[in-house]
Design an enzyme around this catalytic site. Sequence first.
Site, mmCIF file in Angstrom:
data_model
loop_
_atom_site.group_PDB
_atom_site.id
_atom_site.type_symbol
_atom_site.label_atom_id
_atom_site.label_comp_id
_atom_site.label_asym_id
_atom_site.label_seq_id
_atom_site.Cartn_x
_atom_site.Cartn_y
_atom_site.Cartn_z
ATOM 1 N N ARG A 102 6.766 -23.017 6.614
ATOM 2 C CA ARG A 102 7.724 -22.008 6.139
ATOM 3 C C ARG A 102 8.842 -22.767 5.450
ATOM 4 O O ARG A 102 9.511 -23.613 6.065
ATOM 5 C CB ARG A 102 8.258 -21.185 7.306
ATOM 6 C CG ARG A 102 9.436 -20.305 6.913
ATOM 7 C CD ARG A 102 9.811 -19.283 7.956
ATOM 8 N NE ARG A 102 8.853 -18.199 7.975
ATOM 9 C CZ ARG A 102 9.072 -17.009 8.546
ATOM 10 N NH1 ARG A 102 10.227 -16.764 9.158
ATOM 11 N NH2 ARG A 102 8.158 -16.070 8.524
ATOM 12 N N HIS A 129 4.802 -14.224 0.967
ATOM 13 C CA HIS A 129 4.586 -14.220 2.419
ATOM 14 C C HIS A 129 3.142 -13.755 2.662
ATOM 15 O O HIS A 129 2.899 -12.655 3.173
ATOM 16 C CB HIS A 129 5.597 -13.283 3.077
ATOM 17 C CG HIS A 129 5.759 -13.492 4.554
ATOM 18 N ND1 HIS A 129 5.060 -14.444 5.271
ATOM 19 C CD2 HIS A 129 6.552 -12.847 5.465
ATOM 20 C CE1 HIS A 129 5.411 -14.384 6.551
ATOM 21 N NE2 HIS A 129 6.305 -13.425 6.686
ATOM 22 N N GLN A 132 1.815 -12.430 6.093
ATOM 23 C CA GLN A 132 2.307 -11.086 6.377
ATOM 24 C C GLN A 132 1.379 -10.048 5.726
ATOM 25 O O GLN A 132 1.027 -9.034 6.341
ATOM 26 C CB GLN A 132 3.733 -10.940 5.827
ATOM 27 C CG GLN A 132 4.352 -9.588 6.093
ATOM 28 C CD GLN A 132 4.594 -9.347 7.579
ATOM 29 O OE1 GLN A 132 5.213 -10.149 8.237
ATOM 30 N NE2 GLN A 132 4.101 -8.239 8.102
ATOM 31 N N ASP A 225 11.579 -3.937 3.657
ATOM 32 C CA ASP A 225 11.946 -5.240 4.218
ATOM 33 C C ASP A 225 13.465 -5.365 4.087
ATOM 34 O O ASP A 225 14.116 -4.568 3.393
ATOM 35 C CB ASP A 225 11.221 -6.361 3.441
ATOM 36 C CG ASP A 225 11.510 -7.753 3.996
ATOM 37 O OD1 ASP A 225 11.949 -7.874 5.166
ATOM 38 O OD2 ASP A 225 11.314 -8.732 3.251
ATOM 39 N N CYS A 265 8.038 -5.476 7.854
ATOM 40 C CA CYS A 265 7.524 -6.765 8.335
ATOM 41 C C CYS A 265 8.371 -7.315 9.480
ATOM 42 O O CYS A 265 7.919 -8.184 10.212
ATOM 43 C CB CYS A 265 7.472 -7.753 7.182
ATOM 44 S SG CYS A 265 9.065 -8.054 6.435
ATOM 45 N N ARG A 293 -0.162 -9.833 13.101
ATOM 46 C CA ARG A 293 0.038 -11.192 12.585
ATOM 47 C C ARG A 293 -0.874 -12.160 13.340
ATOM 48 O O ARG A 293 -1.486 -13.050 12.762
ATOM 49 C CB ARG A 293 1.512 -11.620 12.750
ATOM 50 C CG ARG A 293 2.518 -10.791 11.936
ATOM 51 C CD ARG A 293 2.351 -11.028 10.454
ATOM 52 N NE ARG A 293 2.418 -12.439 10.122
ATOM 53 C CZ ARG A 293 3.546 -13.133 9.938
ATOM 54 N NH1 ARG A 293 4.707 -12.521 9.998
ATOM 55 N NH2 ARG A 293 3.514 -14.419 9.632
HETATM 56 N N1 CP Z 1 7.761 -10.972 9.589
HETATM 57 C C1 CP Z 1 8.054 -12.268 9.845
HETATM 58 O O1 CP Z 1 7.579 -13.190 9.170
HETATM 59 O O2 CP Z 1 8.897 -12.448 10.890
HETATM 60 P P1 CP Z 1 9.557 -13.820 11.353
HETATM 61 O O3 CP Z 1 10.571 -14.208 10.308
HETATM 62 O O4 CP Z 1 10.172 -13.532 12.676
HETATM 63 O O5 CP Z 1 8.481 -14.859 11.453
HETATM 64 N N1 NVA Z 2 12.137 -11.237 2.998
HETATM 65 C C1 NVA Z 2 12.437 -11.766 4.307
HETATM 66 C C2 NVA Z 2 11.232 -11.725 5.164
HETATM 67 C C3 NVA Z 2 11.432 -12.153 6.584
HETATM 68 C C4 NVA Z 2 10.183 -12.132 7.377
HETATM 69 C C5 NVA Z 2 12.981 -13.176 4.179
HETATM 70 O O1 NVA Z 2 12.453 -13.942 3.358
HETATM 71 O O2 NVA Z 2 13.917 -13.522 4.894
#
Ligand code: CP
Ligand code: NVA
Length: 308
Positions: A102, A129, A132, A225, A265, A293
């Site tokens: 990430r 993502h 997701q 989101d 999400c 997930r």
């Molecule tokens: N939806 C998602 O990716 O959540 P987190 O940021 O908690 O991993």
């Molecule tokens: N769009 C959000 C998603 C979190 C799971 C971010 O990137 O923070």
Amino acid sequence: MAVRDYLSVDDLSSRELTDLLDDASAMKAKPDQHTDALIGRHVALVFEKPSTRTRVSMEVAVTSLGGHAVVLRGDELQLGRGEAIEDTGRVLSRYVDAIAVRTFGQDRLEALAAGATIPVINLLSDRSHPCQALADLLTMQEHVTEKLSGTSVAYLGDGNNVAHSLLIAGAKVGMDVRVASPSGYQPDRDVVQRARDIAAHTDGKVIVTDLVAEAAEGADVLYTDVWTSMGQENESDERAEILKGFRIDESVVSVASPNVKVMHCLPAHRGEEISAEVMDGPRSVVWDQAENRLHAQKALLVWLLAQQ
Ligand code: CP
Ligand code: NVA
């Protein structure tokens, strides 16, 4: 066999994507039949941003398949002190069988994948993502219809990483994907164009609009989101002001399909992108979506590691 990465949903063909969803359903139905799929395999999970769902579901996915996860924060690696991300990819490849990361820019992810000689999985970047999106489609199959082609999903709010992956994934399975966002916050043009090109071959549809009603009308799924993604915290007041008309609340639900399901999400900010009434109401499938997930990533890990 060539090493495959999962940096974007577009790394999968439509067929591979639907096969993966079938595998995920099978694993969810009979988890006990897959407990040795990753015996002797090690997976590094690298987080340069916070995470609840991804962090826990990935570690549990690897462990429940019989493998071993090494969870690392960017700031506890030499990466946090400026070691090149390509070099991190090269070195981790000597110890483990896959790297999931990430991070911020897609360029960082691609640099890591360029250095790595093993599969790399995107656990969220500023641009996409894709893990997701797998859970999202699995959830729609369970709650809306098994055959997703023709199903309509209306994404309201910031045209961000989650919206990008939903556009590509929805197009790949022939869905009618509609995104409503204000000007300046719409999904990147090249992603929209790519989704349109895919949809032309799958009988899918892609609409990007600044009108909530145009997207939400009759939709089978409403999706949103956060308005401020990780890394954008200094823009949050401005974003809240500009995006406030793009919230999912009862008035939006009332123009969607009578059987509409609501997805997010997570993490959610009740009262911002979604009202508490909708988030905690009977239309919401967000907890099943979060659970999925785990199942979707189990299928992804087994498939990617079998390619090696
Ligand atoms: N939806 C998602 O990716 O959540 P987190 O940021 O908690 O991993
Ligand atoms: N769009 C959000 C998603 C979190 C799971 C971010 O990137 O923070």
